[in-house]
Enzyme design. Structure first.
Site, PDB file in Angstrom:
ATOM      1  N   GLY B 203      -2.109   0.749  -5.959  1.00  0.00           N
ATOM      2  CA  GLY B 203      -1.218   1.603  -6.356  1.00  0.00           C
ATOM      3  C   GLY B 203      -1.290   2.801  -7.338  1.00  0.00           C
ATOM      4  CG  LEU B 229      -0.546   1.374  -0.931  1.00  0.00           C
ATOM      5  CD1 LEU B 229      -1.156   2.580   0.152  1.00  0.00           C
ATOM      6  CD2 LEU B 229       0.568   2.203  -1.975  1.00  0.00           C
ATOM      7  CG  ASP B 230      -4.057   0.845  -2.535  1.00  0.00           C
ATOM      8  OD1 ASP B 230      -4.040   2.224  -2.247  1.00  0.00           O
ATOM      9  OD2 ASP B 230      -3.636   1.331  -3.583  1.00  0.00           O
ATOM     10  CD  GLU B 231      -3.520  -5.833  -0.665  1.00  0.00           C
ATOM     11  OE1 GLU B 231      -4.620  -6.235  -0.038  1.00  0.00           O
ATOM     12  OE2 GLU B 231      -3.167  -6.210  -1.225  1.00  0.00           O
TER      13      GLU B 231
END
Lengths: 286, 286, 286, 286
Positions: B203, B229-231
């Protein structure tokens, strides 16, 4: 490498003009020679100043009581938090370990080869795996099993062994969580090695979770233990490269190299009084 | 370095005996010469096999349609997922960027010096900072501001520009989150650089949080973008050493070196068809 | 990041008791606040002490002449070699380059993004490759071809351009050897990047020779240039991993990343007065 | 981790079309399943192809003689140099050591924890320092002093001990130079750790010379021993960062970490048949 006449001063105080001059003059007036000096200020204006000074002074052993008493006057005027540690006084270390022995072995190896300025006072374990190795080196080994239903009993026993006998507790892959009550006795004096690059993979099974996430590097973190699991001040971290061919077990094996190196560095710096804890961080004058 | 007659096969299938022999024989029978071959099996028994084969074959341009049609027969019998990519066909790339230009500059520099097998089709930005640099190189620059209240409008405009024109979208420090609707058009074809060592500091503001946590290394992660997100699947990661003297701003500056290196490697591997996505992970035959 | 009132003192002198106190007191008496201080002694007894002090002092601009004059008294009593550098005075840099532009580009990029405390006074080259890039940034470009039969002519021209105009010469892959006569004008002020891990592969064609030797890492070295080719004081070195798949050309490409990073760090440290040359070595207070 | 039915084929031959297909088909026809496969070609046209294949085959023990006999036919038609190694057959290792024990300890530690696929047949030393450690693990220790005036006598004794008993000799900081006569018995089967980043600091006292040169990284190199001192094929290298504060003794201590890690990796790869020697270089399928 034992410096009979070497002392170390660690200082934290509000930064203002003249501190360095005062401390240096203080030592000069007492015929001490500055051998090494590090300083760091969070902010030149209104910040906190951290200093570490190593000095040599003939006849330090008989003089240091007076020196500390006089320094406390200076310290007061600058609102210093400070501590003094004579280099000749090797810290006494208790190593806690469970079944994985690589971190213990690394510490013992560094200790044997003279790289760690300490005495290994004892090894404590909730398993018997480390016993032969430890006893072969003439180090006291204490087997203290931990009852999951009542951990306080084991901790009571541990504290009795440590009391007055130990300056630093190193958790060298000790797989039990220590209570706040235990930690209160050894604030900023319990170092743990966590087998991940914190804050990634806090808690259990970091290698399995690293595998599940598909990371391309794995790491290890040495930190002071606080009541907040894996949240204490970080002393040192490092990583090693992995790839898709590593399953969780291969990550675990690769990780051992990082764990033992990171822990050994952190312990070494602590023993040489190179670490100052500031809030939840460390200043490391390595 | 353009290989007119070089083709690449990427294969994923249930592992069983004879696959390598069959594929190699298939190519041999068609007068193709294996130039490079990588394989990896999650488990020899009952696992998934991944292969990447580069081969050379005279007159590939006029032959490859037939070759693919024939290979699809073989693929069916082994339940392969596969794709074919001719090395001569440079992928067309759109770079999305906001105000920080170091990742864009690194990509342009690598591209100019011939290290990235691609054409830069366009640069898209929600700011005008990159415009002079991009236009000086003769690359189309599209300024598409993003209205926080209605992001779909910007995405619609972006998709129109990309449509039929672009094979890969690189988010080179583009500080907007793309919607699932957008991503659906470019599954496994949007690469982002995240300015932390994922899964640490998912994040916003990773450098500030790295500073607050007192980490001793900072990192960057290049990954395919998914709706989480960001995964998304990680392609590459790296770290650099920092210490207590770095404030958040100094971490940000130090981090740039890692970000641009990590992103450039990830993009390069994607362009050379060296990355296979498997679930939420990547196999990288680098 | 321009510190109008910040000064830097660099000191080397025979180590003896009281130096730190004297210097600190000197600054305190003149209302200067020590912002950073580093020291290193080759040997506490009979060694050489090196110090770097950054201090802030209101109205430094109009005061520094007096300060230096007074400090020279103190310096004499301790037999110091010393220099003073005001942080506000950006050094003027000439970059020499030949056909490979990656090191130049890195320096320009760091300079543009404010990471290098300097002005780029000019770029000098024996080829025209860098001209468009350099001129697009409004930096003077001087094309000075080198006649192998008479190098002195080119050097004469270079010296005329540099005279009174330049504090530091950076050889950013400049493939000509400078004469002792040239170097005499810029002692400890010419930094070169050598494309190997010195002292391995001194001289020509290090990548070809690294390939021939079958090394598993390649490196780069930034050093001050002396008359002894590739033998000057090393400022910084780094390496990157390679393997059997790299031919000489691939080594060359991989090496660029190391070369530009190593050179940029070395130049940055020089510009911030963090490097002290001592014999054929450097003390770097990085 | 013992693979009863796993075999390894290592192949070097002139590259031409069809080799991979032929080898794969050969194994398929014999009901062998390819578990891992690596290949590398110095040049697709007219180069040398190197392959390493791991395969599983039920009942390998009783079948492998026939398999090798049949493979030798195929090998002949492709002009292959090749060897076969069953994974179940742990290599027998003799470790030679002098007074510094860190490399020996690392090997023993890796061996105890199951990371080295070998039996430690014996430790040979020209000093008695390692004796207690070695004997505590039940490993035969042979003290063979070396007379500087007549080294052949020690070598004769060593060769007698090794004969028919040992597959690999590891020089784990053995400070004697072995003669060509000795090496002739163990071509490409003697691994040495040199305490520098070769080809820097060939020969004696590399740490002192690294100190004198003022390098910023120190390294270690594991290589096969040939008659040309420190010139044999390099298997692995690594470095660690140092600075001006390290004197020769500190470099020596810091270097130990690199030496033991580099040697352990090289030995591990050799034991797993991952290294092919080609001229004076190695192909390492790690």
């Amino acid at each position: 490498m034992i410096h009979e006449n070497r002392g170390r001063l660690l200082i934290a105080c509000p930064d203002r003009r003249g501190i360095v001059a005062s401390v240096a003059q203080f030592l000069y007036d007492r015929e001490a020679n500055i051998a090494a000096s590090d300083q760091y200020s969070t902010d030149v204006e209104g910040g906190t100043l951290f200093m570490r000074i190593e000095f040599d002074r003939d006849g330090l052993v008989t003089y240091e009581e007076q020196l500390c008493s006089e320094f406390s006057q200076l310290a007061k005027s600058y609102e210093m938090e400070w501590r003094y540690a004579p280099a000749r006084q090797r810290k006494r270390v208790a190593v806690f370990v469970s079944k994985e022995l690589h971190c213990l072995q690394e510490l013992l190896w560094e200790w044997q080869s003279g790289q760690l300025e300490c005495d290994i006072a004892m090894v404590v374990s909730n398993h018997r795996d480390a016993e032969p190795l430890v006893q072969s080196l003439g180090i006291p080994f204490h087997y203290i099993p931990v009852d999951p239903a009542d951990k306080t009993r084991a901790e009571r026993e541990q504290l009795q062994l440590l009391e007055g006998n130990v300056d630093l507790v190193v958790l060298a892959r000790y797989m039990q969580i220590l209570s706040g009550a235990f930690l209160a006795h050894y604030r900023e004096r319990v170092i743990n090695i966590h087998h991940s690059f914190l804050p990634a993979f806090i808690g259990r099974n970091p290698y399995q979770r690293a595998y599940d996430r598909g990371v391309k590097l794995i790491g290890a973190t040495a930190h002071y233990v606080t009541e907040d699991l894996d949240e204490g001040p970080i002393i040192e971290q490092d990583v090693t490269r992995v790839d898709h061919r590593y399953n969780a077990s291969a990550l675990r094996i690769a990780g051992r190299q990082v764990e033992r190196a990171v822990l050994a560095r952190a312990v070494k710096w602590h023993l040489e009084d190179k670490v100052i804890v500031h809030g939840n961080k460390t200043i490391v004058f390595a």
